[in-house]
Design a protein around this motif. Sequence first.
Motif, PDB file in Angstrom:
ATOM      1  N   LEU A 158       0.836  -1.191   0.000  1.00 49.35           N
ATOM      2  CA  LEU A 158       0.000   0.000   0.000  1.00 49.35           C
ATOM      3  C   LEU A 158       0.879   1.253   0.000  1.00 49.35           C
ATOM      4  CD1 LEU A 158      -2.823   1.213   0.111  1.00 49.35           C
ATOM      5  CD2 LEU A 158      -2.739   1.041   2.614  1.00 49.35           C
ATOM      6  N   LYS A 159       1.960   1.218   0.740  1.00 49.88           N
ATOM      7  CA  LYS A 159       2.867   2.364   0.811  1.00 49.88           C
ATOM      8  C   LYS A 159       3.465   2.673  -0.560  1.00 49.88           C
ATOM      9  CE  LYS A 159       5.680   2.760   4.327  1.00 49.88           C
ATOM     10  NZ  LYS A 159       6.838   2.619   5.259  1.00 49.88           N
ATOM     11  N   VAL A 160       3.935   1.631  -1.249  1.00 51.68           N
ATOM     12  CA  VAL A 160       4.507   1.811  -2.594  1.00 51.68           C
ATOM     13  C   VAL A 160       3.453   2.331  -3.561  1.00 51.68           C
ATOM     14  CG1 VAL A 160       5.506   0.626  -4.585  1.00 51.68           C
ATOM     15  CG2 VAL A 160       6.320   0.086  -2.277  1.00 51.68           C
ATOM     16  N   GLY A 161       2.246   1.817  -3.438  1.00 57.04           N
ATOM     17  CA  GLY A 161       1.160   2.249  -4.321  1.00 57.04           C
ATOM     18  C   GLY A 161       0.825   3.721  -4.144  1.00 57.04           C
ATOM     19  N   ALA A 163       2.804   6.019  -2.823  1.00 57.69           N
ATOM     20  CA  ALA A 163       3.971   6.791  -3.265  1.00 57.69           C
ATOM     21  C   ALA A 163       3.995   6.916  -4.786  1.00 57.69           C
ATOM     22  CB  ALA A 163       5.251   6.129  -2.773  1.00 57.69           C
ATOM     23  N   SER A 164       3.605   5.844  -5.487  1.00 51.67           N
ATOM     24  CA  SER A 164       3.568   5.867  -6.952  1.00 51.67           C
ATOM     25  C   SER A 164       2.516   6.841  -7.460  1.00 51.67           C
ATOM     26  CB  SER A 164       3.284   4.461  -7.501  1.00 51.67           C
ATOM     27  OG  SER A 164       4.326   3.573  -7.176  1.00 51.67           O
ATOM     28  N   ASP A 165       1.372   6.906  -6.781  1.00 56.92           N
ATOM     29  CA  ASP A 165       0.307   7.835  -7.182  1.00 56.92           C
ATOM     30  C   ASP A 165       0.733   9.290  -6.991  1.00 56.92           C
ATOM     31  OD1 ASP A 165      -1.403   5.823  -7.936  1.00 56.92           O
ATOM     32  OD2 ASP A 165      -2.457   5.740  -6.000  1.00 56.92           O
ATOM     33  N   ILE A 166       1.552   9.537  -5.979  1.00 60.78           N
ATOM     34  CA  ILE A 166       1.991  10.906  -5.696  1.00 60.78           C
ATOM     35  C   ILE A 166       3.227  11.279  -6.518  1.00 60.78           C
ATOM     36  CG2 ILE A 166       2.889  12.475  -3.922  1.00 60.78           C
ATOM     37  CD1 ILE A 166       1.262  10.858  -1.870  1.00 60.78           C
ATOM     38  N   TYR A 167       4.177  10.380  -6.568  1.00 60.24           N
ATOM     39  CA  TYR A 167       5.455  10.698  -7.211  1.00 60.24           C
ATOM     40  C   TYR A 167       5.632  10.086  -8.598  1.00 60.24           C
ATOM     41  CZ  TYR A 167       6.665  12.463  -2.610  1.00 60.24           C
ATOM     42  OH  TYR A 167       6.679  13.172  -1.433  1.00 60.24           O
ATOM     43  N   GLY A 168       4.681   9.267  -9.011  1.00 53.15           N
ATOM     44  CA  GLY A 168       4.784   8.638 -10.327  1.00 53.15           C
ATOM     45  C   GLY A 168       5.464   7.285 -10.243  1.00 53.15           C
ATOM     46  N   SER A 169       5.015   6.375 -11.059  1.00 53.66           N
ATOM     47  CA  SER A 169       5.557   5.009 -11.023  1.00 53.66           C
ATOM     48  C   SER A 169       7.034   4.962 -11.424  1.00 53.66           C
ATOM     49  CB  SER A 169       4.747   4.097 -11.954  1.00 53.66           C
ATOM     50  OG  SER A 169       4.748   4.614 -13.279  1.00 53.66           O
ATOM     51  N   LYS A 170       7.476   5.925 -12.259  1.00 53.16           N
ATOM     52  CA  LYS A 170       8.872   5.949 -12.688  1.00 53.16           C
ATOM     53  C   LYS A 170       9.796   6.387 -11.550  1.00 53.16           C
ATOM     54  CE  LYS A 170       7.987   6.801 -17.600  1.00 53.16           C
ATOM     55  NZ  LYS A 170       8.199   7.722 -18.743  1.00 53.16           N
ATOM     56  N   ASN A 171       9.218   7.012 -10.540  1.00 48.52           N
ATOM     57  CA  ASN A 171      10.016   7.487  -9.407  1.00 48.52           C
ATOM     58  C   ASN A 171       9.801   6.621  -8.168  1.00 48.52           C
ATOM     59  OD1 ASN A 171      11.064   9.865 -10.755  1.00 48.52           O
ATOM     60  ND2 ASN A 171       9.005  10.705 -10.600  1.00 48.52           N
ATOM     61  N   VAL A 172       9.469   5.354  -8.411  1.00 52.53           N
ATOM     62  CA  VAL A 172       9.161   4.463  -7.299  1.00 52.53           C
ATOM     63  C   VAL A 172      10.376   4.223  -6.402  1.00 52.53           C
ATOM     64  CG1 VAL A 172       9.713   2.283  -8.478  1.00 52.53           C
ATOM     65  CG2 VAL A 172       7.924   2.336  -6.710  1.00 52.53           C
ATOM     66  N   ASP A 173      11.606   4.440  -6.956  1.00 49.53           N
ATOM     67  CA  ASP A 173      12.808   4.266  -6.137  1.00 49.53           C
ATOM     68  C   ASP A 173      12.904   5.331  -5.043  1.00 49.53           C
ATOM     69  OD1 ASP A 173      13.260   6.296  -7.954  1.00 49.53           O
ATOM     70  OD2 ASP A 173      15.377   5.815  -8.260  1.00 49.53           O
TER      71      ASP A 173
END
Length: 233
Positions: A158-161, A163-173
């Motif tokens: 859920l945390k990664v999801g 973060a991806s919605d806020i920062y974009g999936s390309k910035n998941v690192d």
Amino acid sequence: MATASTVTVNITAETAKFENGLKKSKKAASGFGSAIADTFKVAAVGTALLIGALAKLTAESLVLVDTQRKTARSLGTTQAVFSGLSLAAGVAGVSTESFTKALRKQSKAIIDANDGLQTQARAFERIGLNTKDLINLSVEDQFRTITGALEKVENSTLKVGIASDIYGSKNVDLINILELGSAGIDKYLNKVKELGVALTDKQTLAIEDANDAILVMKTAFVGLGNQIAARVS
């Protein structure tokens, strides 16, 4: 009673000792002089290397600080803050370029959520943040607040999801920086101040002006070369 021959022998012997001692003294003095000369040669080489290294470091700092100031300004923050956030990113294994893109994505996500876009709005709602409050914060306070809220999310998927919605999936690192938590972010914001990396606006403006002047000077020399080449042609 000393005879003339005895005195002569003694004088000759003492003279020989004196000459021998004098030769040793000259040799010692010569060795000492050579040692001093060698020391100064080493010192001169060391000084030259030190000056060269400092000149190279200064030139690199001019470019780095100028770039940081311009990037920070585009994000709505300062060089001092951006350098601290960049250090946190580097420690977490995220490049400055990727981190900069993530911060820009963060600003867009907050605006989009505030405008009612469901994906971004839902992401902030899940971590209990109100975008009407976030939009009035500085970029570093936005990042610190979001990081603190994500700290409380125990489910890693859920945390990664979110973060991806806020920062974009390309910035998941970026999740690696988020793991530092708000306290970790504050730690590196303070660390750049301790290390002298964080500069005031007045200092960064002076560096930016100097860097711009150097660029203009280089361009002037290029122009001079063009004019000479044109005349020769």
